[in-house]
Design a protein around this motif. Structure first.
Motif, PDB file in Angstrom:
ATOM      1  N   GLY A  99      30.748  39.740  49.199  1.00  0.00           N
ATOM      2  CA  GLY A  99      31.975  40.520  49.100  1.00  0.00           C
ATOM      3  C   GLY A  99      33.224  39.670  49.071  1.00  0.00           C
ATOM      4  N   ILE A 103      35.894  39.401  45.912  1.00  0.00           N
ATOM      5  CA  ILE A 103      37.267  39.893  46.064  1.00  0.00           C
ATOM      6  C   ILE A 103      38.275  38.779  45.768  1.00  0.00           C
ATOM      7  N   LEU A 221      36.034  43.287  40.901  1.00  0.00           N
ATOM      8  CA  LEU A 221      36.486  44.063  42.052  1.00  0.00           C
ATOM      9  C   LEU A 221      35.476  45.140  42.420  1.00  0.00           C
ATOM     10  N   GLY A 224      32.660  43.592  44.151  1.00  0.00           N
ATOM     11  CA  GLY A 224      33.062  43.210  45.497  1.00  0.00           C
ATOM     12  C   GLY A 224      33.032  44.389  46.450  1.00  0.00           C
ATOM     13  N   VAL A 225      33.535  45.517  46.004  1.00  0.00           N
ATOM     14  CA  VAL A 225      33.514  46.732  46.827  1.00  0.00           C
ATOM     15  C   VAL A 225      32.078  47.147  47.107  1.00  0.00           C
TER      16      VAL A 225
END
Length: 243
Positions: A99, A103, A221, A224-225
């Motif tokens: 993560g 990010i 992104l 990453g989430v």
């Protein structure tokens, strides 16, 4: 030699090793290369050409081109090293790094979108930054369904995809009791990501210069989430150079 696992049901690969994630990581690389190829005439995530070009331009005495190729390789390595330091710090604390790496990568790409749109930096400077990001991505994530592959370069992916395709001619079942055609499909899916990212990137940049990088940032992104919200499926050593 066929490798057989007697208990395939026990294998549960981490989120970042899922084939769909491999496809998306390859898509990111394709999107980024679409911009750097158009604006800086280089595939910034792939360093084999830059390594060879460094020697070629050095002998030619073409110092600007030598510098561009050499620095591309250097910053790619620095990106890998920086990511290695970050991963090591997280692993020593028993935490997952997927993560945070994604990010940070998305944030850097977002900044590059602004720089590309405003033309504050020369294209080759942005290409260097893309190489840095690619070095980090390639170091952090290089396993697909438990096997090594390239998330930023296609050579190993092509080799593996066609190897499993050939193996399927001789044996239906291969590694971990999974069909060789399934394995071939996993790696051909990654190749589709590279090609699809390139195509989508070229098309997106017709809307505005930098749209391909923006698309790469959004996909990064989203990954990453997903990594943060699925920590139960993220092995702390998954995809790292230490696994």
């Amino acid at each position: 030699m066929k490798v057989v696992n007697k208990h395939p049901e026990k294998i549960r690969f981490p989120l970042m090793e899922e084939p769909i994630v491999g496809f998306l990581l390859a898509l990111i690389a394709g999107l980024l290369n679409a911009w750097t190829f158009t604006n800086a005439q280089t595939f910034a995530t792939v360093q084999s050409g830059n390594v060879v070009s460094s020697g070629f331009f050095l002998v030619q005495g073409d110092w600007p081109k030598f510098t561009f190729a050499f620095v591309s390789v250097l910053v790619f390595g620095l990106g890998s090293a920086a990511c290695g330091v970050l991963m090591t710090r997280f692993l020593r604390k028993g935490k997952t790094f997927s993560g945070p790496v994604l990010i940070i990568q998305a944030a850097i790409l977002a900044v590059l979108v602004v720089l590309a749109v405003t033309t504050v930096l020369e294209p080759h400077h942005i290409a260097w930054a893309v190489s840095f990001v690619a070095g980090a991505q390639g170091n952090a994530f290089h396993k697909n369904h438990g096997m090594l592959y390239g998330t930023v370069a296609v050579t190993l992916v092509v080799q593996t995809a066609f190897n499993f395709l050939a193996q399927a001619l001789f044996s239906k079942v291969g590694i971990n009791d999974e069909e060789n055609l399934t394995w071939a499909g996993i790696f051909f899916l990654a190749l589709l990501g590279f090609a699809g990212g390139g195509a989508l990137g070229f098309g997106a940049d017709l809307v505005f210069n930098g749209a391909s990088i923006a698309a790469a940032a959004l996909v990064t992104l989203a990954l990453g989430v997903a990594a943060f919200t699925n920590r139960s499926r993220t092995d702390p050593t998954a995809g790292s150079a230490f696994a």
